[in-house]
Design an enzyme around this catalytic site. Structure first.
Site, short mmCIF file in Angstrom:
data_model
loop_
_atom_site.label_atom_id
_atom_site.label_comp_id
_atom_site.label_asym_id
_atom_site.label_seq_id
_atom_site.Cartn_x
_atom_site.Cartn_y
_atom_site.Cartn_z
N ARG A 86 41.60 47.79 47.22
CA ARG A 86 41.42 46.83 48.16
C ARG A 86 42.87 47.05 48.32
O ARG A 86 43.48 46.10 47.99
CB ARG A 86 40.92 45.93 48.32
CG ARG A 86 39.57 45.89 47.37
CD ARG A 86 38.59 45.44 48.45
NE ARG A 86 36.45 45.87 48.63
CZ ARG A 86 36.05 44.93 48.21
NH1 ARG A 86 36.22 43.43 48.45
NH2 ARG A 86 35.01 46.11 48.16
N GLU A 118 44.27 44.60 49.32
CA GLU A 118 45.25 43.07 50.79
C GLU A 118 46.16 42.59 49.45
O GLU A 118 46.78 43.11 48.15
CB GLU A 118 43.47 42.15 48.89
CG GLU A 118 42.41 42.71 49.92
CD GLU A 118 41.48 41.80 49.12
OE1 GLU A 118 41.38 41.91 47.83
OE2 GLU A 118 40.53 41.71 49.30
N ARG A 124 42.40 36.37 40.83
CA ARG A 124 41.96 36.61 40.59
C ARG A 124 41.33 37.87 41.70
O ARG A 124 40.08 38.56 41.74
CB ARG A 124 39.67 35.39 41.19
CG ARG A 124 40.70 35.00 42.80
CD ARG A 124 40.09 34.35 43.01
NE ARG A 124 38.71 33.76 43.60
CZ ARG A 124 38.48 33.23 44.13
NH1 ARG A 124 38.17 31.90 44.09
NH2 ARG A 124 37.11 33.62 44.63
N HIS A 125 42.25 38.26 41.99
CA HIS A 125 42.66 39.70 42.64
C HIS A 125 43.17 40.57 42.46
O HIS A 125 43.84 40.32 41.87
CB HIS A 125 42.48 39.56 44.31
CG HIS A 125 41.52 38.37 45.32
ND1 HIS A 125 41.77 37.39 45.19
CD2 HIS A 125 40.49 38.50 46.14
CE1 HIS A 125 40.95 37.16 46.13
NE2 HIS A 125 40.21 37.44 46.74
N GLU A 164 32.93 33.68 42.67
CA GLU A 164 32.31 34.21 43.35
C GLU A 164 32.52 35.75 42.83
O GLU A 164 33.18 35.87 42.09
CB GLU A 164 32.59 35.10 44.37
CG GLU A 164 31.88 36.31 45.01
CD GLU A 164 33.05 36.54 46.22
OE1 GLU A 164 33.51 36.44 47.15
OE2 GLU A 164 32.78 38.18 46.66
N SER A 180 28.88 39.90 45.55
CA SER A 180 27.90 39.32 47.52
C SER A 180 26.67 40.72 47.69
O SER A 180 27.08 41.63 46.81
CB SER A 180 28.74 39.45 48.24
OG SER A 180 29.73 40.21 47.97
N ARG A 193 35.27 40.77 37.45
CA ARG A 193 35.56 39.20 37.63
C ARG A 193 34.66 38.60 36.62
O ARG A 193 34.60 37.61 36.06
CB ARG A 193 34.84 39.54 38.89
CG ARG A 193 34.65 38.11 40.01
CD ARG A 193 36.53 37.83 40.34
NE ARG A 193 37.17 37.75 41.01
CZ ARG A 193 36.79 37.65 42.49
NH1 ARG A 193 35.99 37.65 43.24
NH2 ARG A 193 37.73 38.09 43.43
P1 AMO Z 1 32.94 42.19 47.98
O1 AMO Z 1 33.69 42.27 48.47
O2 AMO Z 1 32.43 40.87 47.75
O3 AMO Z 1 31.15 43.21 48.03
O4 AMO Z 1 32.87 42.60 46.90
C1 AMO Z 1 31.53 42.37 45.45
C2 AMO Z 1 31.90 41.82 44.01
O5 AMO Z 1 33.37 42.75 43.39
C3 AMO Z 1 34.01 42.13 43.23
N1 AMO Z 1 35.69 41.81 43.54
C4 AMO Z 1 36.60 42.07 43.39
N2 AMO Z 1 37.21 42.23 42.40
C5 AMO Z 1 38.48 42.07 42.02
N3 AMO Z 1 39.60 41.94 42.65
C6 AMO Z 1 38.71 42.10 44.03
N4 AMO Z 1 40.07 42.36 45.24
C7 AMO Z 1 37.57 42.24 44.16
N5 AMO Z 1 36.95 42.02 45.83
C8 AMO Z 1 35.94 42.22 45.57
C9 AMO Z 1 34.06 40.72 43.38
C10 AMO Z 1 32.90 40.54 44.45
O6 AMO Z 1 32.08 39.52 44.22
N6 AMO Z 1 29.57 46.12 49.16
C11 AMO Z 1 29.54 45.20 48.90
C12 AMO Z 1 28.64 44.61 47.91
C13 AMO Z 1 27.38 44.73 48.41
O7 AMO Z 1 26.71 43.68 49.39
O8 AMO Z 1 26.11 45.39 47.71
C14 AMO Z 1 31.03 44.45 48.41
O9 AMO Z 1 32.04 45.14 48.22
O10 AMO Z 1 33.77 40.32 42.10
#
Ligand code: AMO
Length: 432
Positions: free
Chosen positions: A218, A220, A226-227, A355, A358, A406
């Site tokens: 990602r 971002e 947390r990211h 979180e 999701s 996470r």
């Molecule tokens: P989402 O983008 O919410 O959903 O990601 C799912 C879980 O992955 C973790 N997560 C991260 N951890 C660390 N850094 C990040 N940048 C990051 N982004 C996400 C979190 C988050 O809850 N495809 C959907 C899931 C689905 O619907 O099956 C998805 O990627 O714990």
């Protein structure tokens, strides 16, 4: 002399040396050296534990005794000696050194403090992660993370799910966002996968229950505790299922993972001073959470939970996986099934105030999917193969993704997600 003995003696792990009497052959890293002139101590560590070794002017080989005072911390050595009872030694045993050999010298000084009392800050520790991994706290985190992955696989296999691998280079966004790392793929433009979302859905439509541990990227720009820009996800997808069915699976999955860590990592949990409880499960709608937060004057957000709201849920429901469902449609990606005009069959799972996951029921109806793509400002042409895959016998299905780092961070109460990644990739870090 040592070489001959090596042939006779098998290496003993330090943990096992405590239950032995007599001669042992140990290998490991020098943790500490103490020189009391006629008595010298070397605290030796290997992956299984640490033990005190003692050299005596009168009993230890002369060369080895000399060596004992000049050993650098973290040098790799082998020790031959006798395990003896000792009231003063930690664990009640020590090894009376017969012979010591240096296998690999560590330079002095070390670039970071790797003692149990280290005050070296995280960024510096990450710069020297290979050395930081000599610390038992750091090792404990990654031993537990190994159990978390093992437990996830055990759970899924017991559920009857098939483990799958998916491509990491893809043609278009899988989450709909703009946070893409672009890649030149010969003459075409491609990107690194934001998730295996579209592939796991396509697979569930034939294999019914599928799971993966999948690396996602990602782009971002923000830098938070947390990211990450590269993280790993536990993915699950199930056919003939809705949001309720897969939330129940996720609740049991998190409970199983925590239970296995409690069973298999007692020592590591002690090192990290973490007391765990198998979590309970609770269900709330997004609307209920919004109402609840008004009472505490906490801003929730129109279609996403604020960090403060997640934190408050953690306080109100400690050691609980809180499913927040009936999520506003505008806050969920194009592939989540609408529930009426404004709501969706999407959810988030909050654990210890953050979180962890999701998911939701997916749109398996091609025309509705095209409508949802358009509503999100995406071009259905870019998703043609994905949409078409639902034209030839695709059942309703649902699933979720959990962030590995996470969940590790939250189980262990770590203050920064980077503690839970061996080699983090964040906004500023591309090495080591
Ligand atoms: P989402 O983008 O919410 O959903 O990601 C799912 C879980 O992955 C973790 N997560 C991260 N951890 C660390 N850094 C990040 N940048 C990051 N982004 C996400 C979190 C988050 O809850 N495809 C959907 C899931 C689905 O619907 O099956 C998805 O990627 O714990």
């Amino acid at each position: 002399m040592l070489k001959e003995k090596k042939n006779e003696l098998e290496r003993t792990y330090i943990k096992d040396a405590f239950s032995k009497n007599g001669k042992v052959f140990l290998k490991g890293w020098v943790y500490e050296v103490r020189d009391l002139s006629k008595i010298r101590f070397v605290i030796l560590r290997d992956v299984s534990g640490q033990i005190q070794t003692i050299g005596l002017d009168s009993k230890t080989d002369k060369e080895s005794f000399e060596l004992m005072k000049s050993l650098n911390r973290e040098s790799v050595i082998s020790v031959i000696g006798d395990v003896k009872e000792s009231k003063q030694a930690p664990g009640g045993k020590e090894v009376l050194v017969e012979k010591i050999e240096v296998i690999a010298k560590a330079e002095n000084p070390l670039p970071i403090d790797v003692s149990d009392f280290s005050k070296t800050e995280l960024p510096k520790r990450l710069d020297y992660r290979f050395l930081d991994l000599h610390r038992k706290e750091t090792q404990a985190i990654f031993k537990i993370q190994s159990t978390i992955q093992q437990a996830y696989m055990e759970f899924m296999i017991k559920e009857g799910a098939v483990m799958a691998q998916f491509p990491s280079i893809i043609g278009s966004s899988s989450e709909g966002g703009t946070d893409l790392f672009n890649v030149q793929y010969f003459e075409k433009k491609a990107c690194l996968s934001q998730s295996c979302q579209l592939y796991k859905q396509m697979l569930a439509c034939s294999m019914e229950k599928v799971f993966a541990i999948f690396t996602v990227w990602r782009a971002e720009k923000h830098n938070t505790v947390r990211h990450l820009n590269e993280s790993r996800q536990f993915d699950y997808e199930q056919a003939f299922a809705d949001d309720k069915i897969v939330m129940e699976v996720l609740g049991r999955c998190v409970q199983y993972i925590v239970k296995r860590v409690m069973e298999l990592n007692k020592e590591e949990l002690e090192v990290l001073n973490v007391k765990l409880k198998v979590p309970g499960v609770n269900y709330l709608t997004f609307g209920e959470v919004s109402e609840m937060m008004k009472k505490y004057k906490i801003h929730v957000g129109k279609d996403d939970l604020s960090g403060d709201a997640e934190k408050k849920l953690g306080e109100l429901y400690p050691d609980t996986v809180v499913f927040v469902h009936d999520w506003p449609l505008s806050g969920k990606p194009f592939y989540i099934m609408p529930k009426g005009k404004d709501l969706s069959y999407g959810f988030d799972a909050i654990y210890q105030g953050m979180e962890i996951s999701s998911g939701g029921q997916r749109v398996h109806l091609p025309e509705l999917l095209i409508e949802r793509l358009k509503a999100k400002g995406l071009n259905p042409k870019d998703f043609k193969a994905y949409v078409d895959s639902f034209r030839f016998g695709a059942p309703p299905h649902a699933g979720w993704g959990v962030g590995l780092e996470r969940i590790t961070m939250l189980i262990l109460g770590l203050p920064n997600i980077r503690e839970a990644v061996l080699f983090p990739r964040d906004r500023d870090r591309l090495t080591p």
